[in-house]
Design a protein around this motif. Structure first.
Motif, PDB file in Angstrom:
ATOM      1  N   ASN A  72       0.972  -0.847  -0.410  1.00  0.00           N
ATOM      2  CA  ASN A  72       0.136   0.018   0.038  1.00  0.00           C
ATOM      3  C   ASN A  72       0.913   0.986  -0.009  1.00  0.00           C
ATOM      4  OD1 ASN A  72      -2.012  -0.976   0.124  1.00  0.00           O
ATOM      5  ND2 ASN A  72      -2.757  -1.292   2.172  1.00  0.00           N
ATOM      6  N   VAL A  73       1.858   0.846  -0.739  1.00  0.00           N
ATOM      7  CA  VAL A  73       2.523   2.339  -0.885  1.00  0.00           C
ATOM      8  C   VAL A  73       2.701   2.896  -2.221  1.00  0.00           C
ATOM      9  CG1 VAL A  73       5.504   3.476  -0.693  1.00  0.00           C
ATOM     10  CG2 VAL A  73       3.876   1.735   1.162  1.00  0.00           C
ATOM     11  N   ASN A  74       3.091   2.217  -2.814  1.00  0.00           N
ATOM     12  CA  ASN A  74       3.449   2.616  -4.668  1.00  0.00           C
ATOM     13  C   ASN A  74       2.872   1.719  -5.174  1.00  0.00           C
ATOM     14  OD1 ASN A  74       4.453   3.326  -7.312  1.00  0.00           O
ATOM     15  ND2 ASN A  74       5.686   5.434  -5.567  1.00  0.00           N
ATOM     16  N   PHE A  75       1.869   2.184  -6.682  1.00  0.00           N
ATOM     17  CA  PHE A  75       0.990   0.604  -7.456  1.00  0.00           C
ATOM     18  C   PHE A  75       1.442   1.353  -8.990  1.00  0.00           C
ATOM     19  CE2 PHE A  75      -1.249   1.113  -2.946  1.00  0.00           C
ATOM     20  CZ  PHE A  75      -2.239   0.429  -3.570  1.00  0.00           C
ATOM     21  N   ASP A  76       2.435   2.468  -8.331  1.00  0.00           N
ATOM     22  CA  ASP A  76       3.127   3.303 -10.122  1.00  0.00           C
ATOM     23  C   ASP A  76       4.097   2.274 -10.672  1.00  0.00           C
ATOM     24  OD1 ASP A  76       3.602   5.312 -12.240  1.00  0.00           O
ATOM     25  OD2 ASP A  76       4.228   6.999 -10.755  1.00  0.00           O
ATOM     26  N   ALA A  77       3.470   1.699 -12.129  1.00  0.00           N
ATOM     27  CA  ALA A  77       4.689   1.236 -12.902  1.00  0.00           C
ATOM     28  C   ALA A  77       5.785   1.944 -13.237  1.00  0.00           C
ATOM     29  CB  ALA A  77       4.268   0.241 -14.010  1.00  0.00           C
ATOM     30  N   GLY A  78       5.542   3.209 -13.671  1.00  0.00           N
ATOM     31  CA  GLY A  78       6.842   4.430 -13.906  1.00  0.00           C
ATOM     32  C   GLY A  78       7.812   4.339 -12.951  1.00  0.00           C
ATOM     33  N   TYR A  79       7.115   4.892 -11.622  1.00  0.00           N
ATOM     34  CA  TYR A  79       8.238   5.270 -10.642  1.00  0.00           C
ATOM     35  C   TYR A  79       8.875   3.656 -10.335  1.00  0.00           C
ATOM     36  CZ  TYR A  79       9.513   5.112  -5.772  1.00  0.00           C
ATOM     37  OH  TYR A  79      10.432   5.718  -4.202  1.00  0.00           O
ATOM     38  N   PHE A  80       9.115   2.329 -10.211  1.00  0.00           N
ATOM     39  CA  PHE A  80       9.694   1.152 -10.154  1.00  0.00           C
ATOM     40  C   PHE A  80      10.581   1.279 -11.466  1.00  0.00           C
ATOM     41  CE2 PHE A  80       5.755  -0.016  -7.327  1.00  0.00           C
ATOM     42  CZ  PHE A  80       7.088   0.704  -6.442  1.00  0.00           C
ATOM     43  N   GLU A  81       9.628   1.813 -12.810  1.00  0.00           N
ATOM     44  CA  GLU A  81      10.725   1.271 -13.066  1.00  0.00           C
ATOM     45  C   GLU A  81      12.102   2.100 -13.419  1.00  0.00           C
ATOM     46  OE1 GLU A  81       8.246   2.157 -16.903  1.00  0.00           O
ATOM     47  OE2 GLU A  81       7.187   0.107 -16.839  1.00  0.00           O
ATOM     48  N   LYS A  82      11.406   3.635 -13.201  1.00  0.00           N
ATOM     49  CA  LYS A  82      12.739   4.331 -12.657  1.00  0.00           C
ATOM     50  C   LYS A  82      13.706   4.193 -11.489  1.00  0.00           C
ATOM     51  CE  LYS A  82      12.979   9.491 -11.098  1.00  0.00           C
ATOM     52  NZ  LYS A  82      13.035   9.197  -9.561  1.00  0.00           N
ATOM     53  N   MET A  83      13.109   3.381 -10.710  1.00  0.00           N
ATOM     54  CA  MET A  83      13.904   2.983  -9.489  1.00  0.00           C
ATOM     55  C   MET A  83      15.394   1.911 -10.185  1.00  0.00           C
ATOM     56  SD  MET A  83      13.993   5.171  -7.422  1.00  0.00           S
ATOM     57  CE  MET A  83      14.105   4.838  -5.284  1.00  0.00           C
ATOM     58  N   ILE A  84      14.176   1.603 -11.323  1.00  0.00           N
ATOM     59  CA  ILE A  84      15.228  -0.134 -11.572  1.00  0.00           C
ATOM     60  C   ILE A  84      17.252   0.395 -12.193  1.00  0.00           C
ATOM     61  CG2 ILE A  84      15.822  -1.814 -12.887  1.00  0.00           C
ATOM     62  CD1 ILE A  84      12.347  -2.666 -11.831  1.00  0.00           C
ATOM     63  N   ARG A  85      15.853   1.202 -12.843  1.00  0.00           N
ATOM     64  CA  ARG A  85      17.518   2.409 -13.584  1.00  0.00           C
ATOM     65  C   ARG A  85      18.557   2.641 -13.187  1.00  0.00           C
ATOM     66  NH1 ARG A  85      12.933   3.830 -17.189  1.00  0.00           N
ATOM     67  NH2 ARG A  85      12.805   5.624 -16.165  1.00  0.00           N
ATOM     68  N   GLU A  86      17.539   3.158 -12.206  1.00  0.00           N
ATOM     69  CA  GLU A  86      18.609   4.725 -11.368  1.00  0.00           C
ATOM     70  C   GLU A  86      19.751   3.795 -10.284  1.00  0.00           C
ATOM     71  OE1 GLU A  86      18.883   8.048  -8.113  1.00  0.00           O
ATOM     72  OE2 GLU A  86      16.983   7.547  -9.286  1.00  0.00           O
ATOM     73  N   THR A  87      19.181   2.206 -10.095  1.00  0.00           N
ATOM     74  CA  THR A  87      20.150   1.363  -9.038  1.00  0.00           C
ATOM     75  C   THR A  87      20.806   0.533  -9.483  1.00  0.00           C
ATOM     76  OG1 THR A  87      17.845   0.903  -7.917  1.00  0.00           O
ATOM     77  CG2 THR A  87      19.364  -1.080  -7.733  1.00  0.00           C
ATOM     78  N   ILE A  88      20.333   0.461 -11.057  1.00  0.00           N
ATOM     79  CA  ILE A  88      22.101  -0.507 -12.139  1.00  0.00           C
ATOM     80  C   ILE A  88      22.859   0.898 -12.231  1.00  0.00           C
ATOM     81  CG2 ILE A  88      22.419  -1.848 -14.779  1.00  0.00           C
ATOM     82  CD1 ILE A  88      20.957  -2.825 -12.775  1.00  0.00           C
ATOM     83  N   GLN A  89      22.747   1.909 -12.684  1.00  0.00           N
ATOM     84  CA  GLN A  89      23.029   3.128 -12.917  1.00  0.00           C
ATOM     85  C   GLN A  89      24.107   3.191 -11.629  1.00  0.00           C
ATOM     86  OE1 GLN A  89      20.810   6.121 -13.842  1.00  0.00           O
ATOM     87  NE2 GLN A  89      20.599   5.296 -16.286  1.00  0.00           N
ATOM     88  N   ARG A  90      23.637   2.836 -10.294  1.00  0.00           N
ATOM     89  CA  ARG A  90      24.349   3.333  -9.181  1.00  0.00           C
ATOM     90  C   ARG A  90      25.244   2.367  -9.133  1.00  0.00           C
ATOM     91  NH1 ARG A  90      22.720   6.516  -4.812  1.00  0.00           N
ATOM     92  NH2 ARG A  90      20.823   8.369  -5.874  1.00  0.00           N
ATOM     93  N   ARG A  91      24.916   1.047  -9.380  1.00  0.00           N
ATOM     94  CA  ARG A  91      25.953  -0.438  -8.954  1.00  0.00           C
ATOM     95  C   ARG A  91      26.743  -0.575 -10.282  1.00  0.00           C
ATOM     96  NH1 ARG A  91      23.628  -4.939 -12.824  1.00  0.00           N
ATOM     97  NH2 ARG A  91      24.599  -4.501 -13.737  1.00  0.00           N
ATOM     98  N   ASP A  92      26.761   0.046 -11.578  1.00  0.00           N
ATOM     99  CA  ASP A  92      27.247  -0.107 -12.207  1.00  0.00           C
ATOM    100  C   ASP A  92      28.787   1.193 -11.890  1.00  0.00           C
ATOM    101  OD1 ASP A  92      26.816  -1.782 -13.127  1.00  0.00           O
ATOM    102  OD2 ASP A  92      25.539  -0.722 -15.007  1.00  0.00           O
ATOM    103  N   ALA A  93      28.315   1.920 -11.367  1.00  0.00           N
ATOM    104  CA  ALA A  93      29.120   3.174 -11.589  1.00  0.00           C
ATOM    105  C   ALA A  93      30.123   3.036 -10.304  1.00  0.00           C
ATOM    106  CB  ALA A  93      28.499   4.496 -10.946  1.00  0.00           C
ATOM    107  N   VAL A  94      29.681   2.097  -8.964  1.00  0.00           N
ATOM    108  CA  VAL A  94      30.253   2.031  -7.647  1.00  0.00           C
ATOM    109  C   VAL A  94      31.485   0.904  -8.671  1.00  0.00           C
ATOM    110  CG1 VAL A  94      30.737   0.655  -6.104  1.00  0.00           C
ATOM    111  CG2 VAL A  94      28.908   2.397  -5.939  1.00  0.00           C
ATOM    112  N   CYS A  95      31.098  -0.291  -9.090  1.00  0.00           N
ATOM    113  CA  CYS A  95      32.000  -1.478 -10.023  1.00  0.00           C
ATOM    114  C   CYS A  95      32.828  -0.331 -11.188  1.00  0.00           C
ATOM    115  CB  CYS A  95      30.698  -2.275 -10.961  1.00  0.00           C
ATOM    116  SG  CYS A  95      31.769  -4.033 -11.827  1.00  0.00           S
TER     117      CYS A  95
END
Length: 555
Positions: A72-95
C-alpha cells in the motif's frame, strides 16, 4: 507474480495474479526486479566500501527504494522502472571504481545468483523470467522463509529509517547492516542458524532505528502529551492528511494558516495531535474517520483534497481520485483507465509546495460528518513514565493486574472484530498499551479508567512502538526485575504488513516471550521456521476471545 508479504495474501499462501492490496501483476514483478537489482548494488557497494570507493548515498537511496515496495505504498509502474534504472546506474558506477568493470576476481566464490545480480544489464534484467529473480527463485522452503522474512524486516527498517532521515537523523551502521543483509539473501553458504541470527540482528537494528526516529520526532516537535482529539467536523472546507509523515504535516499546517481551510488527520496521523508543535494551530480541526482500509468510503465523504504521505494508500475510487494527492515515495497509476494521481515533489531544500491542494480545498464543500466525539492519544513513553509512580502504586495496590500490549495494524478481514471483542472482554483492572492503527478497533470504546489512568494508552503511530518498549523496560527497572518477561505485561498483537514484521523482530531481539499474533501468522514463515520461533519464544497465533483471555489474562 508471487507475493506473500502482507496479512491479506491469497489463501494464506501467496497472491499470484494480482495482489489483494490492489497491486497489479506488472507492478509486483517490477518490485521483484528492483529488489534483485538492490541486492547486486549492495554487493558492489560492499566491495567498494573495502576500498573507500563506495557510493556515499547508498543508504538513503536504498531505504527509499525498499520503502516503496511495502504494501500500500506505490502502485505506479513508471516509478519502479525509474528506480530500477537508477539502481543499475549506481551499481555500475561503483563497479567501475572498484574493478574498472572487469570484476571476475571480485565475483569469484560468490553464488551464481549474486554474480548475476551484480553484473546483469538493465535490458536483461527487465526481460528476465520473473520466477528466476522473485521469491520462488529460492527452492528450499525454509531458506526461502528465512530470506523473505529478512527482506520483510528490511522493508520495515527502511520505512522507519526513512522517517528519521527526513528529519535529519541517520546512522551509518544501519546502512551497513542493510547492505550486508541484502547480500545474505543470495548467499548459499549461510546456514539456517546464521540466517536466524541475521533476523535477530535485524530486530536489534529495528530497536535502534525506532529509538532514532523517536528522538528525531520529539526533538523536532516536542514530547507528545495526552490529548483529546475531536472527531467531528467544522463548517470550513478541509484538507485531509493521511499516512505517517510528520514533516509533511508541519509544512501543510504552515501553508494553510489564514486560508480559511481546516486540516484534519486520518488513520496513522491521529497521534500528530499530541505533539506540542502542532497544537498551536487553531485550524488543526481534528481526526476524520478510522483506519486505512475504510478510506474508500470515508474519502468520498470528506469532499476536500486528501494528501497521502506514506503507506496506507488503497487504489482510489473515481469519485475522489481527482482530489487525492501523493507525496514522498507514494504513487498510483492505472494504464487501463489512464489514471495517475497528482504527486507533490520535494524541492532541493526539502520543502514542498502544497498551494495546489490549498486552492482546491478553498473551492470544496466542508467535510460530511461521520461522527462527533473525542478520542485520546499522546501517551508516549515520556507522558506515561511521568506518572510512573502512580502506575506502580496502582499495580502494587492490585488496582492494575496486567498491561495488555495490543499494538500493530488494522485490516479488512472480518476476523479482526476479535480485537474489539477482546478489548471489551478484558477485566476492568487491565490497561491496554497500543500504537499503530490497530487501536481503531477499540480506541473509541468507553472502557473507563483506573484511578485516573485511562484503560487505553495510545503511544502513537506504529512508528512509535519504541515507546511501548521503553515503558516496559522502565517498569521492569522500577519493579526491580531483571527480566522484562516477569512484568505483568502480555502481548496480543495484530499485524498487516512489513513494518509490523520489523517490530515483531525487534521484540524478539529483546527476548520478549509468549507473544500472541494475529489474525493469521505471516505466510513467509514456513512450518519449520515457525517451530523454531515457538521453541525459542513461545510465539503463537491468536484463537478466540475466551481461550486467549484465559491464557493471557487469567492464567
Amino acid at each position: 507474480m508471487f507475493c506473500f508479504q502482507c496479512e491479506e495474501t491469497m489463501n494464506g499462501t501467496g497472491c499470484t495474479k494480482s495482489g489483494m492490496c490492489g497491486k497489479k501483476e506488472d507492478v509486483s514483478i517490477l518490485q521483484d526486479r528492483l529488489i534483485y537489482a538492490l541486492k547486486g548494488y549492495a554487493f558492489c557497494n560492499q566491495q567498494g566500501r573495502k576500498k573507500n570507493a563506495d557510493d556515499k548515498t547508498f543508504g538513503p537511496f536504498v531505504l527509499e527504494a525498499l520503502f516503496s515496495t511495502l504494501t500500500n505504498v506505490n502502485f505506479d509502474a513508471g516509478y519502479f522502472e525509474k528506480m530500477i534504472r537508477e539502481t543499475i546506474q549506481r551499481r555500475d558506477a561503483v563497479c567501475q571504481k572498484v574493478c574498472s568493470g572487469a570484476c571476475d576476481s571480485v565475483l569469484s566464490g560468490v553464488s551464481k545468483g549474486m554474480a548475476d545480480a551484480a553484473t546483469i544489464s538493465l535490458d536483461k534484467l527487465m526481460t528476465k523470467d520473473p520466477e528466476e529473480i522473485g521469491i520462488l527463485a529460492t527452492e528450499n522452503v525454509d531458506v526461502r522463509s528465512l530470506r523473505e522474512t529478512l527482506i520483510c524486516g528490511l522493508k520495515g527498517l527502511a520505512a522507519y529509517g526513512t522517517h528519521a532521515l527526513i528529519l535529519g537523523s541517520e546512522d551509518e551502521s544501519v546502512y551497513i547492516f542493510v547492505e550486508k543483509a541484502l547480500i545474505s539473501t543470495m548467499d548459499d553458504t549461510l546456514s539456517a542458524d546464521q540466517l536466524v541470527g541475521l533476523l535477530m540482528e535485524c530486530g536489534s537494528f529495528g530497536v535502534k532505528v525506532l529509538a532514532l526516529l523517536d528522538t528525531a520526532n520529539t526533538q523536532t516537535y516536542g514530547n507528545p502529551v495526552p490529548t483529546a482529539v475531536k472527531t467531528g467536523v467544522r463548517k470550513n472546507p478541509g484538507i485531509l492528511i493521511s499516512g505517517h509523515d510528520l514533516k509533511d504535516m508541519d509544512m501543510l499546517l504552515e501553508q494553510t494558516k489564514g486560508t480559511g481551510v481546516d486540516v484534519y488527520t486520518h488513520g496513522e496521523m491521529l497521534p500528530a495531535h499530541g505533539y506540542p508543535a502542532f497544537q498551536k494551530y487553531d485550524h488543526l480541526a481534528g481526526n476524520y474517520g478510522n483506519a486505512w482500509w475504510l478510506q474508500k468510503e470515508e474519502f468520498e465523504k470528506f469532499n476536500g483534497p486528501i494528501l497521502m504521505t506514506t503507506n496506507c494508500l488503497v487504489p482510489p475510487k473515481d469519485t475522489y481520485a481527482d482530489r487525492l494527492f501523493t507525496t514522498n515515495m507514494v504513487g498510483f497509476s492505472d494504464s487501463k483507465t489512464n489514471l495517475k494521481l497528482k504527486h507533490i515533489p520535494v524541492r532541493v531544500d526539502g520543502s514542498k509546495d502544497f498551494s495546489e491542494i490549498v486552492k482546491m480545498a478553498q473551492k470544496c464543500k466542508p467535510p460530511e460528518s461521520l461522527e462527533d466525539g473525542t478520542v485520546m492519544t499522546g501517551f508516549s513513553h515520556s507522558a506515561t513514565l511521568s506518572v510512573a509512580d502512580k502506575v506502580i502504586a496502582a499495580v502494587k495496590a492490585g488496582q492494575i493486574q496486567k498491561f495488555v500490549v495490543m499494538a500493530g495494524c488494522d485490516g479488512r478481514r472480518k476476523e479482526r472484530s476479535y480485537y474489539t471483542d477482546f478489548a471489551k472482554a478484558l477485566p476492568k483492572d487491565t490497561v491496554i498499551l497500543t500504537a499503530g492503527c490497530a487501536k481503531y478497533r477499540y480506541n473509541k470504546l468507553d472502557l473507563g479508567d483506573i484511578g485516573g489512568i485511562p484503560r487505553v494508552l495510545d503511544a502513537g503511530q506504529c512508528n512509535d512502538c519504541y515507546s511501548l518498549v521503553v515503558i516496559a523496560m522502565e517498569l521492569a527497572k522500577a519493579f526491580g526485575l531483571e527480566n522484562i518477561n516477569d512484568l505483568p505485561v502480555v502481548y496480543n498483537i495484530a499485524w498487516y504488513e512489513q513494518k509490523a514484521c520489523l517490530v515483531l523482530l525487534a521484540l524478539l531481539s529483546l527476548n520478549v516471550q509468549n507473544i500472541v499474533l494475529g489474525p493469521t501468522l505471516p505466510a513467509c514463515v514456513s512450518p519449520n521456521v515457525l517451530d523454531v520461533l515457538i521453541k525459542t519464544f513461545n510465539i503463537s497465533k491468536n484463537s478466540d476471545v475466551e481461550t486467549d483471555m484465559k491464557r493471557l489474562i487469567l492464567a
